[in-house]
Design a protein around this motif. Structure first.
Motif, PDB file in Angstrom:
ATOM      1  N   UNK A   1       0.771  -1.570  -0.091  1.00  0.00           N
ATOM      2  CA  UNK A   1       0.081   0.014  -0.310  1.00  0.00           C
ATOM      3  C   UNK A   1       0.352   1.429  -0.158  1.00  0.00           C
ATOM      4  N   UNK A   2       2.191   1.359   0.962  1.00  0.00           N
ATOM      5  CA  UNK A   2       2.985   2.330   0.823  1.00  0.00           C
ATOM      6  C   UNK A   2       3.358   2.355  -0.979  1.00  0.00           C
ATOM      7  N   UNK A   3       3.554   1.628  -1.592  1.00  0.00           N
ATOM      8  CA  UNK A   3       4.667   1.367  -3.094  1.00  0.00           C
ATOM      9  C   UNK A   3       3.492   2.451  -4.087  1.00  0.00           C
ATOM     10  N   UNK A   4       2.582   1.563  -3.353  1.00  0.00           N
ATOM     11  CA  UNK A   4       0.823   1.967  -4.024  1.00  0.00           C
ATOM     12  C   UNK A   4       1.089   3.945  -4.050  1.00  0.00           C
ATOM     13  N   UNK A   5       0.597   3.980  -2.541  1.00  0.00           N
ATOM     14  CA  UNK A   5       0.928   5.714  -2.687  1.00  0.00           C
ATOM     15  C   UNK A   5       1.765   6.463  -2.895  1.00  0.00           C
ATOM     16  N   UNK A   6       3.146   5.767  -3.082  1.00  0.00           N
ATOM     17  CA  UNK A   6       4.209   6.997  -3.340  1.00  0.00           C
ATOM     18  C   UNK A   6       4.361   6.874  -5.119  1.00  0.00           C
ATOM     19  N   UNK A   7       3.769   5.625  -5.283  1.00  0.00           N
ATOM     20  CA  UNK A   7       3.891   5.823  -6.921  1.00  0.00           C
ATOM     21  C   UNK A   7       2.469   7.257  -7.213  1.00  0.00           C
ATOM     22  N   UNK A   8       1.142   6.938  -6.808  1.00  0.00           N
ATOM     23  CA  UNK A   8       0.530   7.354  -7.298  1.00  0.00           C
ATOM     24  C   UNK A   8       0.666   9.812  -6.367  1.00  0.00           C
TER      25      UNK A   8
END
Length: 265
Positions: A232-239
């Motif tokens: 979830x953290x990786x996805x949030x950083x990508x966004x």
């Protein structure tokens, strides 16, 4: 001499000749009985060594997981945390390193530039995290099958030794043609020694297996929760990076000519 006195002297001599200590009972057992008792003793020693090793390792794993989780949530950048880890020291770090390695590989190849690839990359990272968790959990569960086998098989091995010892004892009683308690008791005691040692090996193994299974299950759930939070953290950083790189749209006023002259549209 009175026959009763002779029987009493023989009985006293037979009692004195029987060594009822553990070593004495082991020495009086036949070859098969000694093999069963020796095998159970070796299994019991190995069981206690595994129990001690597992207790120490699980305690260290929980401590390292707590320490790394604090570093993970307090770290300002996942890339900086990844660069500091030269070699994973525990399963949680191994999960983090595996996920970051795949994420960086995709980033270095510029795969995030295509929106169609982002979902595939995130799915691939999730699979890598689960594979890493499975591999690490398999290493943690080493020797657990042995503990379960000892807990279920050791009593039956001891029972086999007891049955064999009683058979051997009854054969000796029949040959001696004497059914007094002083003659019967040593053989039965020798036979029951195998069952006792089998229980000594099985009870700690069963208790440790139940305890460690619970602890390992909780640790596995902890790794799964960390993997979900990490993804979830990786996805949030990508966004967030996509939002920062997006160029704002500037609306320029258009000038048109009308009957009233020049005006802004």
């Amino acid at each position: 001499m009175d026959p009763q006195t002779v029987n009493a002297v023989q009985l006293a001599g037979s009692v004195a000749a029987n060594d009822m200590s553990l070593m004495g009972l082991f020495g009086h057992a036949d070859l098969l009985g000694k093999a069963v008792i020796t095998g159970l003793l070796m299994i019991s020693i190995l069981t206690w060594a595994i129990i001690f090793d597992k207790a120490v390792k699980i305690s260290r794993l929980k401590g390292k997981a707590t320490y790394f989780e604090e570093r993970f949530w307090s770290s300002g950048s996942l890339d900086m945390l990844y660069d500091k880890i030269k070699r994973p020291a525990d399963p949680m770090q191994a999960v983090f390193v595996a996920g970051m390695k795949e994420w960086r590989s995709a980033s270095d190849k510029g795969l995030f530039a295509n929106p169609a690839n982002r979902g595939n990359i995130q799915a691939r990272v999730d699979r890598i995290l689960q594979v890493t968790i499975g591999r690490e959990m398999a290493m943690i569960e080493t020797w657990m099958t042995f503990l379960a086998s000892v807990g279920s098989v050791a009593p039956f091995i001891g029972l086999f030794g007891t049955v064999w010892g009683i058979m051997h004892s009854f054969i000796g009683i029949a040959q001696a043609q004497n059914t007094s308690l002083a003659v019967v008791a040593p053989g039965i005691a020798e036979a029951l020694l195998a069952t006792a040692i089998g229980l000594v090996a099985a009870i700690p193994a069963t208790t440790a297996f139940n305890k460690f299974s619970t602890e390992i299950g909780r640790y596995g759930a902890r790794l799964d929760n960390f993997a979900n939070d990490f993804a979830a953290t990786l996805s949030r950083n990508l966004e967030e990076s996509r939002a920062e790189k997006a160029e704002p749209v500037v609306v320029q006023p258009q000038v048109v000519q009308g009957e009233a002259g020049w005006r802004r549209k």
